[in-house]
Design a protein around this motif. Structure first.
Motif, PDB file in Angstrom:
ATOM      1  N   ASN A  11      -4.998 -18.142  -6.083  1.00 22.49           N
ATOM      2  CA  ASN A  11      -5.647 -16.851  -6.285  1.00 22.49           C
ATOM      3  C   ASN A  11      -7.139 -16.971  -6.550  1.00 22.49           C
ATOM      4  O   ASN A  11      -7.951 -16.268  -5.938  1.00 22.49           O
ATOM      5  N   ASP A  12      -7.540 -17.872  -7.440  1.00 25.68           N
ATOM      6  CA  ASP A  12      -8.949 -17.982  -7.810  1.00 25.68           C
ATOM      7  C   ASP A  12      -9.811 -18.348  -6.602  1.00 25.68           C
ATOM      8  O   ASP A  12     -10.866 -17.753  -6.376  1.00 25.68           O
ATOM      9  N   TRP A  13      -9.356 -19.308  -5.794  1.00 25.50           N
ATOM     10  CA  TRP A  13     -10.117 -19.718  -4.614  1.00 25.50           C
ATOM     11  C   TRP A  13     -10.183 -18.588  -3.591  1.00 25.50           C
ATOM     12  O   TRP A  13     -11.238 -18.342  -2.991  1.00 25.50           O
ATOM     13  N   CYS A  14      -9.067 -17.876  -3.393  1.00 25.05           N
ATOM     14  CA  CYS A  14      -9.055 -16.779  -2.413  1.00 25.05           C
ATOM     15  C   CYS A  14     -10.000 -15.657  -2.831  1.00 25.05           C
ATOM     16  O   CYS A  14     -10.712 -15.087  -1.988  1.00 25.05           O
ATOM     17  N   VAL A  15     -10.026 -15.325  -4.122  1.00 29.92           N
ATOM     18  CA  VAL A  15     -10.910 -14.259  -4.591  1.00 29.92           C
ATOM     19  C   VAL A  15     -12.365 -14.670  -4.427  1.00 29.92           C
ATOM     20  O   VAL A  15     -13.212 -13.872  -3.986  1.00 29.92           O
ATOM     21  N   ARG A  16     -12.711 -15.910  -4.773  1.00 29.13           N
ATOM     22  CA  ARG A  16     -14.085 -16.376  -4.622  1.00 29.13           C
ATOM     23  C   ARG A  16     -14.498 -16.471  -3.150  1.00 29.13           C
ATOM     24  O   ARG A  16     -15.669 -16.324  -2.813  1.00 29.13           O
ATOM     25  N   SER A  17     -13.527 -16.705  -2.275  1.00 27.61           N
ATOM     26  CA  SER A  17     -13.837 -16.880  -0.854  1.00 27.61           C
ATOM     27  C   SER A  17     -13.876 -15.567  -0.087  1.00 27.61           C
ATOM     28  O   SER A  17     -14.762 -15.347   0.747  1.00 27.61           O
ATOM     29  N   PHE A  18     -12.918 -14.686  -0.346  1.00 25.63           N
ATOM     30  CA  PHE A  18     -12.756 -13.489   0.478  1.00 25.63           C
ATOM     31  C   PHE A  18     -12.905 -12.180  -0.293  1.00 25.63           C
ATOM     32  O   PHE A  18     -12.960 -11.119   0.335  1.00 25.63           O
ATOM     33  N   GLY A  19     -12.903 -12.227  -1.617  1.00 26.61           N
ATOM     34  CA  GLY A  19     -12.952 -10.998  -2.392  1.00 26.61           C
ATOM     35  C   GLY A  19     -11.555 -10.504  -2.731  1.00 26.61           C
ATOM     36  O   GLY A  19     -10.556 -10.908  -2.124  1.00 26.61           O
ATOM     37  N   MET A  20     -11.486  -9.582  -3.698  1.00 32.29           N
ATOM     38  CA  MET A  20     -10.185  -9.106  -4.174  1.00 32.29           C
ATOM     39  C   MET A  20      -9.431  -8.311  -3.117  1.00 32.29           C
ATOM     40  O   MET A  20      -8.219  -8.477  -2.946  1.00 32.29           O
ATOM     41  N   ARG A  21     -10.158  -7.445  -2.399  1.00 31.39           N
ATOM     42  CA  ARG A  21      -9.471  -6.561  -1.455  1.00 31.39           C
ATOM     43  C   ARG A  21      -8.808  -7.349  -0.335  1.00 31.39           C
ATOM     44  O   ARG A  21      -7.618  -7.163  -0.038  1.00 31.39           O
ATOM     45  N   VAL A  22      -9.554  -8.240   0.302  1.00 31.78           N
ATOM     46  CA  VAL A  22      -9.000  -9.025   1.415  1.00 31.78           C
ATOM     47  C   VAL A  22      -7.881  -9.937   0.917  1.00 31.78           C
ATOM     48  O   VAL A  22      -6.864 -10.119   1.601  1.00 31.78           O
ATOM     49  N   ALA A 137     -21.969 -12.214   0.907  1.00 30.54           N
ATOM     50  CA  ALA A 137     -21.534 -13.257   1.839  1.00 30.54           C
ATOM     51  C   ALA A 137     -22.090 -14.609   1.403  1.00 30.54           C
ATOM     52  O   ALA A 137     -23.269 -14.737   1.100  1.00 30.54           O
ATOM     53  N   ARG A 138     -21.205 -15.586   1.350  1.00 29.75           N
ATOM     54  CA  ARG A 138     -21.633 -16.936   0.985  1.00 29.75           C
ATOM     55  C   ARG A 138     -20.663 -17.941   1.586  1.00 29.75           C
ATOM     56  O   ARG A 138     -19.583 -17.585   2.046  1.00 29.75           O
ATOM     57  N   ARG A 139     -21.074 -19.196   1.556  1.00 24.62           N
ATOM     58  CA  ARG A 139     -20.258 -20.251   2.153  1.00 24.62           C
ATOM     59  C   ARG A 139     -18.959 -20.419   1.363  1.00 24.62           C
ATOM     60  O   ARG A 139     -18.940 -20.299   0.141  1.00 24.62           O
ATOM     61  N   LEU A 140     -17.889 -20.692   2.104  1.00 22.02           N
ATOM     62  CA  LEU A 140     -16.594 -20.865   1.455  1.00 22.02           C
ATOM     63  C   LEU A 140     -16.643 -22.043   0.493  1.00 22.02           C
ATOM     64  O   LEU A 140     -17.125 -23.124   0.841  1.00 22.02           O
ATOM     65  N   PRO A 141     -16.141 -21.871  -0.736  1.00 27.64           N
ATOM     66  CA  PRO A 141     -16.102 -22.995  -1.666  1.00 27.64           C
ATOM     67  C   PRO A 141     -15.092 -24.041  -1.220  1.00 27.64           C
ATOM     68  O   PRO A 141     -14.164 -23.748  -0.461  1.00 27.64           O
ATOM     69  N   GLU A 142     -15.294 -25.258  -1.678  1.00 30.16           N
ATOM     70  CA  GLU A 142     -14.363 -26.339  -1.327  1.00 30.16           C
ATOM     71  C   GLU A 142     -12.995 -26.067  -1.928  1.00 30.16           C
ATOM     72  O   GLU A 142     -12.875 -25.579  -3.049  1.00 30.16           O
ATOM     73  N   PHE A 143     -11.974 -26.411  -1.141  1.00 31.93           N
ATOM     74  CA  PHE A 143     -10.604 -26.197  -1.609  1.00 31.93           C
ATOM     75  C   PHE A 143     -10.006 -27.523  -2.068  1.00 31.93           C
ATOM     76  O   PHE A 143     -10.198 -28.564  -1.431  1.00 31.93           O
ATOM     77  N   ASP A 144      -9.257 -27.471  -3.151  1.00 34.40           N
ATOM     78  CA  ASP A 144      -8.670 -28.670  -3.747  1.00 34.40           C
ATOM     79  C   ASP A 144      -7.323 -28.975  -3.084  1.00 34.40           C
ATOM     80  O   ASP A 144      -6.257 -28.699  -3.640  1.00 34.40           O
TER      81      ASP A 144
END
Length: 464
Positions: A11-22, A137-144
């Motif tokens: 959840n945390d990575w998805c929210v930081r990457s795409f926002g809550m709505r998406v 809009a920003r670059r996708l954070p690294e995923f663990d």
């Protein structure tokens, strides 16, 4: 449950990457696809895959509500907000078993999957209107990815070992391998999360005393929540012969009562110390489980329902308090990670709890079956009298003489197994009660040990 537990960490990575709505719309899309796949499935493998997809969708979406509440409501109103959120959380478990039982009795099991589609579809429509989008809009954070593989190995192997141990034998090599892989991957997961700059789970939040205590209480709360949803319908269907619909109806009064109590508990959570509400809830639920130990074949419907209502009162007292106390102890930048960790550990406790309860039930049933079967000896006068009565009844029913003896032995075996099952269920209820009473000790850690500073008016009155 395992898929939902793992997905919560995304959840945390998805929210930081795409926002809550998406994130929410994507999660509900996965859930809907899983529901349609399950309804159209024609074998058990597709059904399991469909349930995993639904778990992934629900797991990604579940922490979003808590994060939104923490961002929108001030500190003094979070308990009330969490109480209202808990009403929504409890509405589905209260109505789900009944609706599912009616669908199974009236139609077939596929309709249970189909009925899970309309609600998330409505949620997607509302999310497009009310939920905030991505800020910038920003670059996708690294995923663990390493952390995801390690935690998946830990949970899947451990739960598989728990669920298969009774069937394969606890000393079987495959069970030992599963538990070993689960333990090693769990240790490496914690170490990796401490070292990686972009952790899947922020392990350092567990250093906070109140947060860790809330996690422990949440594990026990999930044990009671998921455990009762599993063991109570199983008890009334196995021991009392309830239909799926009637067993679902048994859960409704407690669920409705809890929904009514949650807003009140949320308001009290804003006013009373968290540890007091938690201790009250743990004690009440423990007493409810002790009362369920008295259940038998002739326990009335409303007697059982009243015991469940007492337990739901305890849960209502704990849920808003636990969530508010846990996240209020964290810094603002750790709220999203903390909400994900809280939901992750709570569902992990439920997954482990249900498996432990199932294993305990099987083991205690086998234990009592062996013990009772050992008493059915030829020199046991009570057994001989019971067998002669059963033989007489079968003869009156028209059974052939050569089949009467085997029929009597079958009925004796069924009676022994039923009695053993009832005793095993009582041990399970005792286990749940003890778990809640023991959880009272970590609940004391929720207390503020340092006295709050007195207001200037109180100091002036005292000096005057």
């Amino acid at each position: 449950i395992a898929a939902m537990t793992i997905a919560m960490l995304l959840n945390d990575w998805c929210v930081r990457s795409f926002g809550m709505r998406v994130t929410y719309i994507g999660a509900m899309g996965i859930f809907i696809f899983g529901g349609l796949m399950g309804g159209l499935s024609n074998n058990i493998d597709l059904v399991i895959l469909a349930r995993c997809l639904q778990g992934i969708g629900a797991g990604i979406a579940q922490p979003l509500a808590m994060v939104l509440i923490l961002q929108v409501f001030p500190v003094e109103q979070r308990g009330r907000a969490m109480g209202l959120l808990s009403v929504g959380i409890m509405a589905a478990p209260a109505m789900g078993p009944t609706v599912g039982g009616v669908l199974v009795d009236a139609f077939n099991w596929q309709y249970v999957f189909f009925m899970s589609v309309p609600v998330p579809a409505i949620g997607i429509f509302l999310a497009t209107i009310f939920m905030p989008g991505k800020e910038q809009a920003r670059r996708l954070p690294e995923f663990d990815w390493t952390g995801l593989v390690l935690v998946s190995l830990c949970i899947v192997c451990s739960l598989t070992g728990l669920s298969s141990g009774q069937r394969e034998g606890w000393g079987a090599p495959i069970i030992s391998v599963l538990f070993s892989v689960g333990a090693v991957s769990g240790v490496f997961f914690v170490l990796w999360e401490l070292l990686t700059p972009n952790p899947l789970l922020q392990v350092r939040v567990f250093v906070n005393r109140k947060f860790s205590a809330s996690i422990i209480v949440g594990l026990v709360l999930s044990l009671g929540f998921y455990g009762s949803a599993y063991v109570v319908p199983l008890f009334v269907q196995t021991i009392q012969g309830y239909s799926p619909t009637r067993s679902g109806l048994l859960m409704i009064p407690g669920g409705v009562f809890m929904m009514l109590m949650l807003p009140i508990a949320g308001r009290l959570a804003d006013k009373l110390p968290g540890y007091q509400m938690t201790l009250f809830g743990l004690g009440v639920y423990g007493c409810s489980s002790l009362l369920m130990m008295q259940a038998g074949t002739d326990t009335a419907f409303w007697v059982f329902a009243s015991w469940l209502m007492l337990g739901r009162l305890g849960q209502a007292a704990m849920m808003p308090t636990m969530m508010v106390t846990a996240v209020s102890a964290l810094k603002q930048e750790h709220l999203s990670q903390g909400a994900g960790a809280l939901n992750f550990m709570r569902n992990l406790g439920g997954a482990i709890g249900v498996n432990v309860i199932a294993v305990t039930l099987l083991q205690r049933t086998a234990f009592f079956s062996d013990a009772f079967a050992g008493l059915q000896t030829p020199d046991n006068s009570a057994t001989q009298h019971f067998m002669s009565q059963l033989g007489h009844i079968l003869s009156q029913l028209g059974w052939p003489f050569e089949m009467t003896h085997s029929g009597v032995l079958y009925l004796i075996g069924s009676s022994v197994y039923s009695q053993a099952s009832m005793m095993a269920f009582r041990d399970v209820f005792l286990f749940i009660a003890v778990a809640f009473f023991v959880a009272m000790f970590p609940a004391l850690l929720l207390r503020d040990w340092q006295p709050k500073p007195k207001s200037p008016s109180a100091l002036a009155a005292r000096s005057g």
